[in-house]
Design a protein around this motif. Structure first.
Motif, PDB file in Angstrom:
ATOM      1  N   MET A   1       0.853  -1.189   0.000  1.00 24.47           N
ATOM      2  CA  MET A   1       0.000   0.000   0.000  1.00 24.47           C
ATOM      3  C   MET A   1       0.888   1.239   0.000  1.00 24.47           C
ATOM      4  SD  MET A   1      -3.598   0.961   1.269  1.00 24.47           S
ATOM      5  CE  MET A   1      -3.945  -0.726   1.145  1.00 24.47           C
ATOM      6  N   GLY A   2       0.583   2.192  -0.891  1.00 25.12           N
ATOM      7  CA  GLY A   2       1.376   3.406  -1.011  1.00 25.12           C
ATOM      8  C   GLY A   2       0.983   4.477  -0.004  1.00 25.12           C
ATOM      9  N   LYS A   3       1.532   5.616  -0.229  1.00 21.35           N
ATOM     10  CA  LYS A   3       1.281   6.798   0.585  1.00 21.35           C
ATOM     11  C   LYS A   3      -0.124   7.321   0.290  1.00 21.35           C
ATOM     12  CE  LYS A   3       3.901  11.016   1.374  1.00 21.35           C
ATOM     13  NZ  LYS A   3       5.000  11.840   0.890  1.00 21.35           N
ATOM     14  N   LYS A   4      -0.792   7.848   1.302  1.00 21.31           N
ATOM     15  CA  LYS A   4      -2.113   8.446   1.086  1.00 21.31           C
ATOM     16  C   LYS A   4      -2.003   9.613   0.110  1.00 21.31           C
ATOM     17  CE  LYS A   4      -4.313   7.354   5.491  1.00 21.31           C
ATOM     18  NZ  LYS A   4      -5.005   6.196   5.075  1.00 21.31           N
ATOM     19  N   ALA A   5      -3.085   9.871  -0.594  1.00 22.54           N
ATOM     20  CA  ALA A   5      -3.121  10.963  -1.562  1.00 22.54           C
ATOM     21  C   ALA A   5      -4.486  11.642  -1.477  1.00 22.54           C
ATOM     22  CB  ALA A   5      -2.868  10.432  -2.962  1.00 22.54           C
ATOM     23  N   TYR A   6      -4.560  12.823  -2.037  1.00 21.00           N
ATOM     24  CA  TYR A   6      -5.764  13.637  -1.913  1.00 21.00           C
ATOM     25  C   TYR A   6      -6.148  14.272  -3.248  1.00 21.00           C
ATOM     26  CZ  TYR A   6      -4.384  13.346   2.944  1.00 21.00           C
ATOM     27  OH  TYR A   6      -4.011  12.863   4.177  1.00 21.00           O
ATOM     28  N   ASN A   7      -7.458  14.397  -3.441  1.00 24.76           N
ATOM     29  CA  ASN A   7      -7.999  15.259  -4.485  1.00 24.76           C
ATOM     30  C   ASN A   7      -8.530  16.480  -3.754  1.00 24.76           C
ATOM     31  OD1 ASN A   7      -9.154  12.325  -5.747  1.00 24.76           O
ATOM     32  ND2 ASN A   7      -7.970  13.670  -7.060  1.00 24.76           N
ATOM     33  N   TYR A   8      -8.479  17.607  -4.429  1.00 28.11           N
ATOM     34  CA  TYR A   8      -9.000  18.818  -3.798  1.00 28.11           C
ATOM     35  C   TYR A   8      -9.589  19.745  -4.853  1.00 28.11           C
ATOM     36  CZ  TYR A   8      -4.477  20.735  -5.300  1.00 28.11           C
ATOM     37  OH  TYR A   8      -3.389  21.115  -6.035  1.00 28.11           O
ATOM     38  N   ILE A   9     -10.511  20.570  -4.396  1.00 28.05           N
ATOM     39  CA  ILE A   9     -11.067  21.617  -5.247  1.00 28.05           C
ATOM     40  C   ILE A   9     -10.807  22.944  -4.552  1.00 28.05           C
ATOM     41  CG2 ILE A   9     -13.097  22.581  -6.390  1.00 28.05           C
ATOM     42  CD1 ILE A   9     -14.363  19.797  -6.372  1.00 28.05           C
ATOM     43  N   LEU A  10     -10.150  23.841  -5.280  1.00 25.77           N
ATOM     44  CA  LEU A  10      -9.932  25.205  -4.805  1.00 25.77           C
ATOM     45  C   LEU A  10     -10.951  26.119  -5.469  1.00 25.77           C
ATOM     46  CD1 LEU A  10      -6.043  25.562  -5.163  1.00 25.77           C
ATOM     47  CD2 LEU A  10      -7.336  24.842  -3.153  1.00 25.77           C
ATOM     48  N   PHE A  11     -11.225  27.240  -4.806  1.00 22.37           N
ATOM     49  CA  PHE A  11     -12.114  28.239  -5.399  1.00 22.37           C
ATOM     50  C   PHE A  11     -11.568  29.639  -5.116  1.00 22.37           C
ATOM     51  CE2 PHE A  11     -13.671  27.617  -1.105  1.00 22.37           C
ATOM     52  CZ  PHE A  11     -14.140  28.863  -0.682  1.00 22.37           C
ATOM     53  N   SER A  12     -11.976  30.592  -5.957  1.00 21.85           N
ATOM     54  CA  SER A  12     -11.537  31.977  -5.785  1.00 21.85           C
ATOM     55  C   SER A  12     -12.475  32.723  -4.835  1.00 21.85           C
ATOM     56  CB  SER A  12     -11.487  32.688  -7.139  1.00 21.85           C
ATOM     57  OG  SER A  12     -12.755  32.625  -7.769  1.00 21.85           O
ATOM     58  N   ARG A  13     -13.756  32.487  -4.986  1.00 25.12           N
ATOM     59  CA  ARG A  13     -14.805  33.060  -4.132  1.00 25.12           C
ATOM     60  C   ARG A  13     -16.032  32.178  -4.333  1.00 25.12           C
ATOM     61  NH1 ARG A  13     -17.954  35.422  -7.960  1.00 25.12           N
ATOM     62  NH2 ARG A  13     -16.856  36.048  -9.835  1.00 25.12           N
ATOM     63  N   LYS A  14     -17.071  32.366  -3.517  1.00 28.02           N
ATOM     64  CA  LYS A  14     -18.273  31.547  -3.661  1.00 28.02           C
ATOM     65  C   LYS A  14     -18.767  31.609  -5.108  1.00 28.02           C
ATOM     66  CE  LYS A  14     -22.791  30.485  -1.886  1.00 28.02           C
ATOM     67  NZ  LYS A  14     -23.854  30.739  -0.940  1.00 28.02           N
ATOM     68  N   ASN A  15     -18.975  30.433  -5.688  1.00 29.74           N
ATOM     69  CA  ASN A  15     -19.426  30.286  -7.072  1.00 29.74           C
ATOM     70  C   ASN A  15     -18.458  30.898  -8.082  1.00 29.74           C
ATOM     71  OD1 ASN A  15     -21.897  28.841  -6.593  1.00 29.74           O
ATOM     72  ND2 ASN A  15     -22.701  30.736  -5.758  1.00 29.74           N
ATOM     73  N   GLY A  16     -17.196  31.076  -7.689  1.00 35.48           N
ATOM     74  CA  GLY A  16     -16.192  31.673  -8.567  1.00 35.48           C
ATOM     75  C   GLY A  16     -15.444  30.622  -9.368  1.00 35.48           C
ATOM     76  N   THR A  17     -14.203  30.935  -9.678  1.00 39.82           N
ATOM     77  CA  THR A  17     -13.347  30.050 -10.465  1.00 39.82           C
ATOM     78  C   THR A  17     -12.967  28.826  -9.632  1.00 39.82           C
ATOM     79  OG1 THR A  17     -12.483  31.996 -11.578  1.00 39.82           O
ATOM     80  CG2 THR A  17     -11.213  29.966 -11.810  1.00 39.82           C
ATOM     81  N   LEU A  18     -12.977  27.646 -10.263  1.00 36.56           N
ATOM     82  CA  LEU A  18     -12.659  26.382  -9.585  1.00 36.56           C
ATOM     83  C   LEU A  18     -11.396  25.766 -10.172  1.00 36.56           C
ATOM     84  CD1 LEU A  18     -16.207  24.750  -9.530  1.00 36.56           C
ATOM     85  CD2 LEU A  18     -15.159  26.190  -7.771  1.00 36.56           C
ATOM     86  N   TYR A  19     -10.711  24.990  -9.330  1.00 33.24           N
ATOM     87  CA  TYR A  19      -9.514  24.261  -9.772  1.00 33.24           C
ATOM     88  C   TYR A  19      -9.494  22.916  -9.056  1.00 33.24           C
ATOM     89  CZ  TYR A  19      -4.605  22.910 -10.186  1.00 33.24           C
ATOM     90  OH  TYR A  19      -3.449  22.230 -10.435  1.00 33.24           O
ATOM     91  N   ILE A  20      -9.243  21.855  -9.794  1.00 38.13           N
ATOM     92  CA  ILE A  20      -9.143  20.504  -9.213  1.00 38.13           C
ATOM     93  C   ILE A  20      -7.688  20.062  -9.277  1.00 38.13           C
ATOM     94  CG2 ILE A  20      -9.781  18.073  -9.486  1.00 38.13           C
ATOM     95  CD1 ILE A  20     -12.468  19.015 -10.557  1.00 38.13           C
ATOM     96  N   GLY A  21      -7.193  19.528  -8.159  1.00 37.85           N
ATOM     97  CA  GLY A  21      -5.818  19.064  -8.111  1.00 37.85           C
ATOM     98  C   GLY A  21      -5.679  17.761  -7.351  1.00 37.85           C
TER      99      GLY A  21
END
Length: 95
Positions: free
Chosen positions: A1-21
Protein backbone atom coordinates in the motif's frame (compact mmCIF):
# COMPACT_ATOMS: atom_id res chain seq x y z
CA UNK A 1 0.00 0.00 0.00
CA UNK A 2 1.38 3.41 -1.01
CA UNK A 3 1.28 6.80 0.58
CA UNK A 4 -2.11 8.45 1.09
CA UNK A 5 -3.12 10.96 -1.56
CA UNK A 6 -5.76 13.64 -1.91
CA UNK A 7 -8.00 15.26 -4.48
CA UNK A 8 -9.00 18.82 -3.80
CA UNK A 9 -11.07 21.62 -5.25
CA UNK A 10 -9.93 25.21 -4.80
CA UNK A 11 -12.11 28.24 -5.40
CA UNK A 12 -11.54 31.98 -5.79
CA UNK A 13 -14.81 33.06 -4.13
CA UNK A 14 -18.27 31.55 -3.66
CA UNK A 15 -19.43 30.29 -7.07
CA UNK A 16 -16.19 31.67 -8.57
CA UNK A 17 -13.35 30.05 -10.46
CA UNK A 18 -12.66 26.38 -9.58
CA UNK A 19 -9.51 24.26 -9.77
CA UNK A 20 -9.14 20.50 -9.21
CA UNK A 21 -5.82 19.06 -8.11
CA UNK A 22 -4.12 16.01 -6.65
CA UNK A 23 -1.33 15.71 -4.05
CA UNK A 24 0.21 13.46 -1.41
CA UNK A 25 0.64 16.37 1.05
CA UNK A 26 -2.56 18.40 1.20
CA UNK A 27 -1.43 21.06 3.69
CA UNK A 28 1.84 21.72 1.88
CA UNK A 29 0.22 21.85 -1.56
CA UNK A 30 -2.53 24.26 -0.53
CA UNK A 31 0.10 26.45 1.17
CA UNK A 32 1.97 26.54 -2.14
CA UNK A 33 -1.20 27.68 -3.93
CA UNK A 34 -1.78 30.38 -1.28
CA UNK A 35 1.79 31.64 -1.52
CA UNK A 36 1.67 31.71 -5.33
CA UNK A 37 4.89 29.69 -5.53
CA UNK A 38 4.10 28.14 -8.90
CA UNK A 39 3.16 30.13 -11.99
CA UNK A 40 -0.05 28.96 -13.55
CA UNK A 41 -3.82 28.93 -13.41
CA UNK A 42 -4.33 29.22 -9.64
CA UNK A 43 -1.87 32.11 -9.31
CA UNK A 44 -3.22 33.93 -12.37
CA UNK A 45 -6.85 33.71 -11.20
CA UNK A 46 -6.20 33.83 -7.42
CA UNK A 47 -7.80 30.42 -6.83
CA UNK A 48 -6.48 29.73 -3.32
CA UNK A 49 -9.34 28.69 -1.03
CA UNK A 50 -9.81 24.99 -0.23
CA UNK A 51 -13.46 24.11 -0.77
CA UNK A 52 -13.42 20.32 -0.93
CA UNK A 53 -11.05 17.40 -0.54
CA UNK A 54 -11.07 13.61 -0.38
CA UNK A 55 -8.47 11.14 0.81
CA UNK A 56 -7.34 8.06 -1.14
CA UNK A 57 -5.11 5.10 -0.32
CA UNK A 58 -2.69 5.72 -3.18
CA UNK A 59 -1.61 8.38 -5.66
CA UNK A 60 -2.75 6.15 -8.53
CA UNK A 61 -6.27 6.02 -7.09
CA UNK A 62 -6.23 9.82 -6.57
CA UNK A 63 -5.03 10.52 -10.13
CA UNK A 64 -7.81 8.31 -11.53
CA UNK A 65 -10.34 10.15 -9.38
CA UNK A 66 -8.92 13.53 -10.46
CA UNK A 67 -9.47 12.64 -14.13
CA UNK A 68 -13.03 11.62 -13.28
CA UNK A 69 -13.74 14.81 -11.26
CA UNK A 70 -12.42 17.04 -14.05
CA UNK A 71 -15.12 15.63 -16.34
CA UNK A 72 -17.88 16.76 -13.94
CA UNK A 73 -20.07 19.65 -14.97
CA UNK A 74 -19.52 22.91 -13.10
CA UNK A 75 -22.85 22.37 -11.30
CA UNK A 76 -21.76 18.93 -10.11
CA UNK A 77 -18.41 20.32 -8.83
CA UNK A 78 -20.27 23.06 -6.94
CA UNK A 79 -22.59 20.42 -5.48
CA UNK A 80 -19.54 18.49 -4.19
CA UNK A 81 -18.23 21.63 -2.49
CA UNK A 82 -21.58 22.53 -0.99
CA UNK A 83 -22.18 19.02 0.34
CA UNK A 84 -18.91 19.10 2.34
CA UNK A 85 -18.72 22.86 2.84
CA UNK A 86 -22.13 24.59 2.63
CA UNK A 87 -20.76 27.96 3.79
CA UNK A 88 -17.86 28.00 1.31
CA UNK A 89 -15.33 28.29 4.13
CA UNK A 90 -11.63 27.98 3.36
CA UNK A 91 -11.11 24.44 4.74
CA UNK A 92 -7.32 24.89 4.75
CA UNK A 93 -7.58 26.47 8.20
CA UNK A 94 -9.32 23.32 9.52
CA UNK A 95 -6.65 20.86 8.34
Amino acid sequence: MGKKAYNYILFSRKNGTLYIGVTTNLKKRISQHKEGIHEGFTKKYNVTKLGYFEEHQSIIEAIQREKFLKKFSRKRKINLIEKMNPNWDDLFYQL
